[in-house]
Write a protein that holds these residues in place. Structure first.
Motif, PDB file in Angstrom:
ATOM      1  N   GLN A 185      11.564  17.668  31.248  1.00 40.64           N
ATOM      2  CA  GLN A 185      10.953  18.524  32.248  1.00 40.64           C
ATOM      3  C   GLN A 185      11.796  19.785  32.423  1.00 40.64           C
ATOM      4  OE1 GLN A 185       9.984  16.511  35.917  1.00 40.64           O
ATOM      5  NE2 GLN A 185       9.521  14.590  34.879  1.00 40.64           N
ATOM      6  N   ASP A 186      11.175  20.834  32.939  1.00 41.94           N
ATOM      7  CA  ASP A 186      11.909  22.087  33.167  1.00 41.94           C
ATOM      8  C   ASP A 186      13.048  21.848  34.155  1.00 41.94           C
ATOM      9  OD1 ASP A 186      10.205  23.417  31.489  1.00 41.94           O
ATOM     10  OD2 ASP A 186       8.880  24.119  33.079  1.00 41.94           O
ATOM     11  N   ALA A 187      14.211  22.377  33.834  1.00 43.63           N
ATOM     12  CA  ALA A 187      15.377  22.198  34.691  1.00 43.63           C
ATOM     13  C   ALA A 187      15.218  22.993  35.980  1.00 43.63           C
ATOM     14  CB  ALA A 187      16.639  22.634  33.964  1.00 43.63           C
ATOM     15  N   THR A 188      15.579  22.355  37.099  1.00 45.88           N
ATOM     16  CA  THR A 188      15.491  23.002  38.411  1.00 45.88           C
ATOM     17  C   THR A 188      16.846  23.109  39.074  1.00 45.88           C
ATOM     18  OG1 THR A 188      13.358  21.897  38.579  1.00 45.88           O
ATOM     19  CG2 THR A 188      14.127  23.000  40.541  1.00 45.88           C
ATOM     20  N   SER A 189      17.868  22.531  38.492  1.00 44.41           N
ATOM     21  CA  SER A 189      19.204  22.563  39.080  1.00 44.41           C
ATOM     22  C   SER A 189      20.220  22.948  38.004  1.00 44.41           C
ATOM     23  CB  SER A 189      19.566  21.193  39.664  1.00 44.41           C
ATOM     24  OG  SER A 189      19.727  20.243  38.633  1.00 44.41           O
ATOM     25  N   PRO A 190      21.367  23.481  38.405  1.00 41.80           N
ATOM     26  CA  PRO A 190      22.406  23.823  37.417  1.00 41.80           C
ATOM     27  C   PRO A 190      22.856  22.617  36.596  1.00 41.80           C
ATOM     28  CG  PRO A 190      22.893  24.843  39.542  1.00 41.80           C
ATOM     29  CD  PRO A 190      21.740  23.923  39.768  1.00 41.80           C
ATOM     30  N   ILE A 191      22.921  21.435  37.229  1.00 37.95           N
ATOM     31  CA  ILE A 191      23.342  20.239  36.500  1.00 37.95           C
ATOM     32  C   ILE A 191      22.344  19.904  35.397  1.00 37.95           C
ATOM     33  CG2 ILE A 191      23.675  17.742  36.687  1.00 37.95           C
ATOM     34  CD1 ILE A 191      26.036  19.326  37.665  1.00 37.95           C
ATOM     35  N   MET A 192      21.042  19.982  35.709  1.00 36.09           N
ATOM     36  CA  MET A 192      20.035  19.672  34.699  1.00 36.09           C
ATOM     37  C   MET A 192      20.063  20.695  33.569  1.00 36.09           C
ATOM     38  SD  MET A 192      17.964  17.418  33.843  1.00 36.09           S
ATOM     39  CE  MET A 192      16.683  17.154  32.632  1.00 36.09           C
ATOM     40  N   GLU A 193      20.344  21.950  33.878  1.00 33.81           N
ATOM     41  CA  GLU A 193      20.483  22.950  32.819  1.00 33.81           C
ATOM     42  C   GLU A 193      21.649  22.612  31.896  1.00 33.81           C
ATOM     43  OE1 GLU A 193      20.847  26.649  34.806  1.00 33.81           O
ATOM     44  OE2 GLU A 193      18.763  26.697  35.515  1.00 33.81           O
ATOM     45  N   GLU A 194      22.754  22.140  32.478  1.00 34.18           N
ATOM     46  CA  GLU A 194      23.896  21.725  31.663  1.00 34.18           C
ATOM     47  C   GLU A 194      23.550  20.506  30.810  1.00 34.18           C
ATOM     48  OE1 GLU A 194      26.831  23.043  31.243  1.00 34.18           O
ATOM     49  OE2 GLU A 194      26.712  24.669  32.703  1.00 34.18           O
ATOM     50  N   LEU A 195      22.803  19.572  31.377  1.00 35.03           N
ATOM     51  CA  LEU A 195      22.411  18.381  30.625  1.00 35.03           C
ATOM     52  C   LEU A 195      21.498  18.742  29.458  1.00 35.03           C
ATOM     53  CD1 LEU A 195      21.752  15.881  33.565  1.00 35.03           C
ATOM     54  CD2 LEU A 195      23.616  15.776  31.909  1.00 35.03           C
ATOM     55  N   LEU A 196      20.576  19.669  29.672  1.00 37.91           N
ATOM     56  CA  LEU A 196      19.703  20.106  28.583  1.00 37.91           C
ATOM     57  C   LEU A 196      20.506  20.806  27.487  1.00 37.91           C
ATOM     58  CD1 LEU A 196      16.567  21.470  30.490  1.00 37.91           C
ATOM     59  CD2 LEU A 196      16.791  19.322  29.252  1.00 37.91           C
ATOM     60  N   SER A 197      21.474  21.613  27.894  1.00 38.46           N
ATOM     61  CA  SER A 197      22.318  22.292  26.915  1.00 38.46           C
ATOM     62  C   SER A 197      23.133  21.291  26.105  1.00 38.46           C
ATOM     63  CB  SER A 197      23.246  23.277  27.630  1.00 38.46           C
ATOM     64  OG  SER A 197      24.123  23.893  26.716  1.00 38.46           O
ATOM     65  N   PHE A 198      23.674  20.274  26.791  1.00 37.52           N
ATOM     66  CA  PHE A 198      24.444  19.247  26.083  1.00 37.52           C
ATOM     67  C   PHE A 198      23.548  18.434  25.150  1.00 37.52           C
ATOM     68  CE2 PHE A 198      25.961  14.801  25.997  1.00 37.52           C
ATOM     69  CZ  PHE A 198      27.106  14.998  25.244  1.00 37.52           C
ATOM     70  N   HIS A 199      22.325  18.157  25.579  1.00 35.79           N
ATOM     71  CA  HIS A 199      21.381  17.434  24.713  1.00 35.79           C
ATOM     72  C   HIS A 199      21.130  18.206  23.426  1.00 35.79           C
ATOM     73  CE1 HIS A 199      17.182  16.935  23.280  1.00 35.79           C
ATOM     74  NE2 HIS A 199      17.480  15.656  23.374  1.00 35.79           N
ATOM     75  N   ASP A 200      20.892  19.519  23.546  1.00 33.38           N
ATOM     76  CA  ASP A 200      20.655  20.341  22.354  1.00 33.38           C
ATOM     77  C   ASP A 200      21.900  20.383  21.467  1.00 33.38           C
ATOM     78  OD1 ASP A 200      18.165  20.808  23.385  1.00 33.38           O
ATOM     79  OD2 ASP A 200      18.673  22.758  24.240  1.00 33.38           O
ATOM     80  N   HIS A 201      23.071  20.458  22.087  1.00 30.44           N
ATOM     81  CA  HIS A 201      24.338  20.483  21.343  1.00 30.44           C
ATOM     82  C   HIS A 201      24.524  19.189  20.541  1.00 30.44           C
ATOM     83  CE1 HIS A 201      28.642  20.863  20.568  1.00 30.44           C
ATOM     84  NE2 HIS A 201      28.832  19.712  21.186  1.00 30.44           N
ATOM     85  N   ALA A 202      24.324  18.033  21.212  1.00 25.94           N
ATOM     86  CA  ALA A 202      24.494  16.750  20.522  1.00 25.94           C
ATOM     87  C   ALA A 202      23.417  16.546  19.464  1.00 25.94           C
ATOM     88  CB  ALA A 202      24.457  15.610  21.544  1.00 25.94           C
ATOM     89  N   LEU A 203      22.191  16.990  19.755  1.00 28.54           N
ATOM     90  CA  LEU A 203      21.097  16.822  18.797  1.00 28.54           C
ATOM     91  C   LEU A 203      21.344  17.638  17.534  1.00 28.54           C
ATOM     92  CD1 LEU A 203      18.356  15.361  18.567  1.00 28.54           C
ATOM     93  CD2 LEU A 203      17.279  17.460  19.358  1.00 28.54           C
TER      94      LEU A 203
END
Length: 227
Positions: free
Chosen positions: A10-28
């Motif tokens: 889902q679209d990120a709504t908080s700074p933490i979720m934005e960081e989690l999405l960035s980390f997901h893309d990095h690990a992927l």
């Protein structure tokens, strides 16, 4: 919120979720590069003839395949640890909400206000208004101010529950006799949906969570009207 046949987050709504999405893309990306390399080596072995079948000593190769995985694990671990510490930080929360899990509904208590508490039940399908979402709408939404730090104290009165809102990057267990703590900060107003994420009995699927993030002045008006 999620839409039918959605493959991503889902679209990120908080700074933490934005960081989690960035980390997901990095690990992927790391997983993709490793998979591509392994697939290339396998295809190479299947299509070329072996010329050094009697090789017994390969110190350079052994050194590389020992050090390289360690470097890759460090590249994954460092940003992961950074996000874990960020999720535990609490910076002067404006509002504190106590959340209690029950079988099978949620109770909320605004501890900074006197006598501001309510239960939140799922609206049955036959009582939904046009446009409302099945299994996700509640009779009392949690109204919170946007763009401000909010502390959530989460516990349970019966069995294990889990308070989760994916678009905010939140998932905290509600454990009887234990008070867990998390923080949330929404970068924009809106309505965000979640559900209990711990199997807690026969009606586990009917414990939705609805957060309505509004500007501070609207939150103040709402809190005065509820008291």
């Amino acid at each position: 919120m999620a839409y039918p046949f959605q493959l991503g987050f889902q679209d990120a709504t908080s700074p933490i979720m934005e960081e989690l999405l960035s980390f997901h893309d990095h690990a992927l990306m790391i997983v993709f590069l490793i998979s591509s390399l392994v697939l290339y080596i396998i295809s190479l072995m299947l299509t070329t003839s072996l010329t050094h079948t009697s090789t017994m000593d390969a110190q350079e190769v052994e050194t590389i395949w020992t050090i390289l995985p360690a470097v890759i694990l460090i590249l994954i671990a460092l940003p992961s640890l950074r996000i874990l510490y960020m999720m535990d930080e609490i910076n002067n929360p404006l509002v504190t909400i106590k959340t209690l899990g029950h079988q099978w509904y949620w109770s909320y208590e605004y501890t900074d206000y006197e006598d501001l508490m309510f239960d939140s039940y799922m609206i049955p399908t036959n009582e939904l208004n046009p446009g409302q979402l099945r299994l996700l709408e509640v009779d009392n939404r949690v109204v919170l101010p946007a763009e401000l730090t909010i502390r959530m104290l989460i516990t349970s009165e019966d069995v294990l529950h889990s308070w989760a809102v994916p678009s905010l990057g939140l998932k905290t267990d509600a454990i009887p006799g234990r008070l867990n703590q998390t923080t949330l900060l929404s970068t924009r107003p809106g309505v965000y949906y979640g559900q209990c994420s711990e199997i807690c009995g026969s009606n586990h699927s009917f414990m939705p969570i609805v957060l309505e993030m509004v500007p501070l002045k609207h939150f103040e008006k709402w809190s005065l009207s509820m008291m």
